[in-house]
Design a protein around this motif. Structure first.
Motif, PDB file in Angstrom:
ATOM      1  N   ILE A 104     -26.881  11.385   8.877  1.00  0.00           N
ATOM      2  CA  ILE A 104     -25.844  11.695   7.890  1.00  0.00           C
ATOM      3  C   ILE A 104     -24.758  10.628   7.920  1.00  0.00           C
ATOM      4  O   ILE A 104     -24.315  10.149   6.869  1.00  0.00           O
ATOM      5  N   ILE A 105     -24.328  10.224   9.118  1.00  0.00           N
ATOM      6  CA  ILE A 105     -23.300   9.186   9.260  1.00  0.00           C
ATOM      7  C   ILE A 105     -23.793   7.887   8.615  1.00  0.00           C
ATOM      8  O   ILE A 105     -23.055   7.224   7.883  1.00  0.00           O
ATOM      9  N   CYS A 106     -25.040   7.528   8.876  1.00  0.00           N
ATOM     10  CA  CYS A 106     -25.603   6.306   8.283  1.00  0.00           C
ATOM     11  C   CYS A 106     -25.686   6.415   6.764  1.00  0.00           C
ATOM     12  O   CYS A 106     -25.390   5.451   6.052  1.00  0.00           O
ATOM     13  N   LYS A 107     -26.068   7.568   6.254  1.00  0.00           N
ATOM     14  CA  LYS A 107     -26.147   7.761   4.792  1.00  0.00           C
ATOM     15  C   LYS A 107     -24.760   7.657   4.158  1.00  0.00           C
ATOM     16  O   LYS A 107     -24.608   7.058   3.092  1.00  0.00           O
ATOM     17  N   ILE A 108     -23.750   8.226   4.796  1.00  0.00           N
ATOM     18  CA  ILE A 108     -22.384   8.103   4.275  1.00  0.00           C
ATOM     19  C   ILE A 108     -21.940   6.646   4.326  1.00  0.00           C
ATOM     20  O   ILE A 108     -21.284   6.148   3.407  1.00  0.00           O
ATOM     21  N   GLY A 109     -22.325   5.938   5.394  1.00  0.00           N
ATOM     22  CA  GLY A 109     -22.025   4.500   5.475  1.00  0.00           C
ATOM     23  C   GLY A 109     -22.659   3.730   4.335  1.00  0.00           C
ATOM     24  O   GLY A 109     -22.014   2.895   3.691  1.00  0.00           O
ATOM     25  N   ASP A 110     -23.930   4.026   4.051  1.00  0.00           N
ATOM     26  CA  ASP A 110     -24.618   3.372   2.931  1.00  0.00           C
ATOM     27  C   ASP A 110     -23.921   3.692   1.611  1.00  0.00           C
ATOM     28  O   ASP A 110     -23.710   2.809   0.776  1.00  0.00           O
ATOM     29  N   TRP A 111     -23.590   4.959   1.411  1.00  0.00           N
ATOM     30  CA  TRP A 111     -22.912   5.384   0.184  1.00  0.00           C
ATOM     31  C   TRP A 111     -21.583   4.658   0.033  1.00  0.00           C
ATOM     32  O   TRP A 111     -21.255   4.174  -1.048  1.00  0.00           O
ATOM     33  N   SER A 112     -20.823   4.558   1.135  1.00  0.00           N
ATOM     34  CA  SER A 112     -19.511   3.907   1.057  1.00  0.00           C
ATOM     35  C   SER A 112     -19.644   2.425   0.734  1.00  0.00           C
ATOM     36  O   SER A 112     -18.820   1.863   0.009  1.00  0.00           O
ATOM     37  N   GLU A 113     -20.675   1.771   1.253  1.00  0.00           N
ATOM     38  CA  GLU A 113     -20.903   0.358   0.939  1.00  0.00           C
ATOM     39  C   GLU A 113     -21.167   0.173  -0.553  1.00  0.00           C
ATOM     40  O   GLU A 113     -20.753  -0.821  -1.143  1.00  0.00           O
ATOM     41  N   ARG A 114     -21.849   1.121  -1.160  1.00  0.00           N
ATOM     42  CA  ARG A 114     -22.190   1.018  -2.584  1.00  0.00           C
ATOM     43  C   ARG A 114     -21.040   1.411  -3.497  1.00  0.00           C
ATOM     44  O   ARG A 114     -20.886   0.851  -4.573  1.00  0.00           O
TER      45      ARG A 114
END
Length: 133
Positions: A104-114
């Motif tokens: 979940i943390i990694c997915k939020i990181g990916d989302w924030s980068e985009r």
């Protein structure tokens, strides 16, 4: 409300998400507290000592870090290990419950980068794989 000591299998939802779920709300408020996301992001990669966490998260005070780590310990997301040596070494790491948040943390990181645009005056830290030395 608190986190369970052991997980249970989620109920099957045939009609999607319900409009409101108190468990979901509790979880969002827990991981959404100020600095908790940053602390979890550091601990997802490796266990860390207190000062390593302070150094890794600019702007975080030692008082607030102490408070957040205690909350995460109470919720059994983080464990605190004291090494019996001099000087005393205290290490924080994610429990099984905390590690289950990694994706979940990694997915939020990916989302924030985009999707998250930073103001120009806020410098981005160098990515570890691109920094030299």
């Amino acid at each position: 409300m608190h986190l369970r000591e052991t997980p249970v299998e989620p109920a099957e939802h045939t009609d999607g998400l319900s409009p409101f779920c108190p468990r979901f709300q509790y979880a969002i408020e827990l991981v959404g507290r100020r600095w908790v996301g940053a602390i979890l992001r550091v601990l997802v990669t490796n266990p860390a000592r207190f000062n390593e966490l302070l150094t890794a998260i600019p702007g975080l005070s030692d008082r607030l870090l102490t408070e957040r780590l205690r909350e995460l310990e109470r919720e059994r997301i983080v464990t605190r290990t004291v090494a019996p040596c001099r000087p005393i070494r205290v290490t924080y790491e994610l429990t099984d419950c905390g590690r289950s948040l990694s994706e979940i943390i990694c997915k939020i990181g990916d989302w924030s980068e985009r999707w998250v645009e930073l103001p120009p005056e806020l410098p981005m830290p160098a990515h570890p794989s691109t920094s030299s030395g």
